[in-house]
Write a protein that holds these residues in place. Structure first.
Motif, PDB file in Angstrom:
ATOM      1  N   THR A 217      36.146 -24.356 -12.219  1.00  0.00           N
ATOM      2  CA  THR A 217      35.703 -24.740 -10.876  1.00  0.00           C
ATOM      3  C   THR A 217      34.711 -23.755 -10.270  1.00  0.00           C
ATOM      4  N   ARG A 218      34.866 -22.470 -10.606  1.00  0.00           N
ATOM      5  CA  ARG A 218      33.936 -21.463 -10.089  1.00  0.00           C
ATOM      6  C   ARG A 218      33.885 -20.295 -11.071  1.00  0.00           C
ATOM      7  N   GLN A 251      26.104 -22.701 -18.658  1.00  0.00           N
ATOM      8  CA  GLN A 251      26.256 -24.112 -18.277  1.00  0.00           C
ATOM      9  C   GLN A 251      26.231 -25.038 -19.491  1.00  0.00           C
ATOM     10  N   SER A 252      25.470 -24.660 -20.513  1.00  0.00           N
ATOM     11  CA  SER A 252      25.316 -25.532 -21.682  1.00  0.00           C
ATOM     12  C   SER A 252      26.630 -25.740 -22.433  1.00  0.00           C
ATOM     13  N   LEU A 258      28.336 -26.963 -13.510  1.00  0.00           N
ATOM     14  CA  LEU A 258      28.880 -26.629 -12.199  1.00  0.00           C
ATOM     15  C   LEU A 258      27.780 -26.742 -11.145  1.00  0.00           C
ATOM     16  N   PRO A 259      28.126 -27.112  -9.918  1.00  0.00           N
ATOM     17  CA  PRO A 259      27.124 -27.092  -8.837  1.00  0.00           C
ATOM     18  C   PRO A 259      26.592 -25.667  -8.665  1.00  0.00           C
ATOM     19  N   ASP A 261      26.193 -23.736  -6.240  1.00  0.00           N
ATOM     20  CA  ASP A 261      26.920 -22.832  -5.346  1.00  0.00           C
ATOM     21  C   ASP A 261      28.275 -22.412  -5.912  1.00  0.00           C
ATOM     22  N   ARG A 262      28.584 -22.846  -7.143  1.00  0.00           N
ATOM     23  CA  ARG A 262      29.858 -22.472  -7.759  1.00  0.00           C
ATOM     24  C   ARG A 262      29.692 -21.670  -9.046  1.00  0.00           C
ATOM     25  N   ILE A 263      28.468 -21.261  -9.318  1.00  0.00           N
ATOM     26  CA  ILE A 263      28.212 -20.421 -10.495  1.00  0.00           C
ATOM     27  C   ILE A 263      27.142 -19.392 -10.159  1.00  0.00           C
ATOM     28  N   HIS A 264      27.400 -18.151 -10.527  1.00  0.00           N
ATOM     29  CA  HIS A 264      26.410 -17.084 -10.364  1.00  0.00           C
ATOM     30  C   HIS A 264      26.442 -16.251 -11.629  1.00  0.00           C
ATOM     31  N   VAL A 265      25.325 -16.214 -12.330  1.00  0.00           N
ATOM     32  CA  VAL A 265      25.230 -15.459 -13.575  1.00  0.00           C
ATOM     33  C   VAL A 265      23.936 -14.660 -13.542  1.00  0.00           C
ATOM     34  N   GLY A 266      24.038 -13.343 -13.683  1.00  0.00           N
ATOM     35  CA  GLY A 266      22.795 -12.596 -13.756  1.00  0.00           C
ATOM     36  C   GLY A 266      22.944 -11.139 -13.403  1.00  0.00           C
ATOM     37  N   PRO A 267      21.902 -10.353 -13.713  1.00  0.00           N
ATOM     38  CA  PRO A 267      21.878  -8.936 -13.335  1.00  0.00           C
ATOM     39  C   PRO A 267      21.998  -8.789 -11.831  1.00  0.00           C
ATOM     40  N   SER A 268      22.670  -7.708 -11.412  1.00  0.00           N
ATOM     41  CA  SER A 268      22.903  -7.576  -9.978  1.00  0.00           C
ATOM     42  C   SER A 268      22.412  -6.265  -9.393  1.00  0.00           C
ATOM     43  N   ASP A 269      22.409  -5.165 -10.170  1.00  0.00           N
ATOM     44  CA  ASP A 269      21.983  -3.912  -9.554  1.00  0.00           C
ATOM     45  C   ASP A 269      21.655  -2.853 -10.607  1.00  0.00           C
TER      46      ASP A 269
END
Length: 395
Positions: A217-218, A251-252, A258-259, A261-269
């Motif tokens: 779901t998230r 996602q594949s 997922l919509p 707003d329910r998935i965040h994948v990536g470099p952050s800092d």
């Protein structure tokens, strides 16, 4: 079959340093036999010792004009030295800059960022021809879209295979894929997977949820590190393509995406003292039997550049094998196994089978039925980048 795999490097950063160190590290037969860190000790008759760097390009004044073994240890490189390098008779030459260096990098100390060389770029295609290169590896920084395309053009002009380690979409672009096919040249890409990195772990877990009947779901994946890749991605515009590549790779593996707003994948800092260490935090929330909640949290810590070097050793050998066999265009099986954003996405166990079939002499892609239908997703679909879109980096 030619015994050597003659490689040219576009970019002499941390990833290139780990790759070249690995080529010499695995010349030791004892290390090769027990194969720590290698997915294939031998691939199609080629061993790591058969891979030789014959040309290298960069834009940093501490690297351009120097011998390759010296350049690979020059700042801002910070990856561990696990293998002493001999003198390598290759001088690093000035490549095209274009968008290869982000403007914000000038705001950081010289030992952490790029220092542009004051000289004109060489004709990359001419150097590739003169050195007899078989394969050009693209190791440019995240977001180097114009520069990556310039190197891809040079590969086409020189008649060499192209391995794209960053997500400027070349192999997964219909236009570029067709250009390499017409030229009779193989291409592998885009955006190299690490051996056991954030994206491959996240993909496997997403597939596990899916196959065990749990509805995801998230989820998020946060990554931070202290090398120039993470410093470069502080520019959020350059980060966008990296995030796109990693998100669509995860996602594949799902039956339905997922919509946003329910998935965040990536470099952050960027955390300078981490150097080449990369830390990943993954969280997954799902619903299992009776709609009851399932939560998973994972922390992964790796040395970023060595973590992808063994994968690249496979990629360059696969590209040379394709040249030997007269194959051209995007190599579907090797790309699916080795890259985050291949022309066609497969579950990882299917991608591995396709890679092994390719090594044994089978086709570079699956038939239209069977494996392709088992969760495969083609470029241009809801999960894959549109032709000619985007950019981003390795790791």
């Amino acid at each position: 079959m030619g015994k050597e795999v003659r490689v040219a490097l576009a970019g002499c950063g941390n990833c290139a340093s780990s790759l070249v160190q690995g080529l010499y590290y695995y010349r030791d037969e004892t290390r090769l036999r027990r194969s720590p860190g290698l997915m294939h000790a031998e691939l199609g008759g080629y061993r790591p010792a058969d891979v030789r760097v014959v040309a290298a390009f960069d834009v940093d004044r501490r690297k351009v004009g120097r011998r390759l073994d010296e350049a690979l240890l020059a700042p801002p490189n910070c990856t561990p030295v696990f293998q002493e390098l001999p003198e390598i008779p290759v001088v690093v030459q000035m490549g095209p800059v274009l968008d290869g260096v982000a403007a914000h990098m000038r705001d950081y100390p010289e030992d952490r960022t790029f220092v542009l060389a004051d000289c004109d770029p060489v004709d990359v295609a001419e150097v590739l021809r003169d050195t007899g290169a078989d394969v050009l590896v693209n190791y440019l920084p995240v977001g180097s879209e114009a520069a990556t395309r310039a190197y891809a053009e040079a590969a086409l002009r020189a008649g060499v295979a192209f391995v794209n380690a960053i997500p400027v979409f070349i192999a997964s672009s219909r236009e570029w894929g067709e250009r390499f096919r017409r030229a009779g040249l193989p291409v592998i890409g885009d955006d190299i997977k690490s051996q056991v990195g954030a994206t491959i772990v996240h993909r496997v877990l997403a597939r596990l949820f899916e196959e065990r009947g749990v509805r995801l779901t998230r989820t998020y994946q946060l990554n931070f590190g202290g090398n120039t890749d993470f410093l470069n991605m502080l520019n959020r515009d350059r980060l966008a393509s990296k995030k796109k590549s990693k998100t669509e790779s995860v996602q594949s593996q799902l039956g339905a995406p997922l919509p946003p707003d329910r998935i965040h994948v990536g470099p952050s800092d960027y955390v300078p003292w981490l150097m080449d260490n990369k830390v990943c935090m993954i969280r997954m929330e799902g619903q299992g039997f009776g709609d009851q909640p399932i939560e998973l949290e994972l922390r992964l810590s790796v040395l970023d550049s060595p973590n992808s070097a063994g994968v690249m050793i496979d990629a360059v050998r696969a590209a040379k094998l394709a040249l030997d066999r007269g194959l051209s265009g995007p190599l579907e099986g090797p790309s699916a196994y080795l890259m985050k954003s291949p022309p066609v996405q497969y579950p990882d166990y299917v991608a591995r089978r396709l890679m092994e079939e390719f090594v044994r002499g089978g086709p570079s892609q699956a038939p239209a039925s069977g494996a392709r239908q088992a969760g495969a997703v083609t470029a241009g679909s809801a999960y894959a980048p549109a032709a000619g879109a985007g950019e981003a980096g390795a790791g």
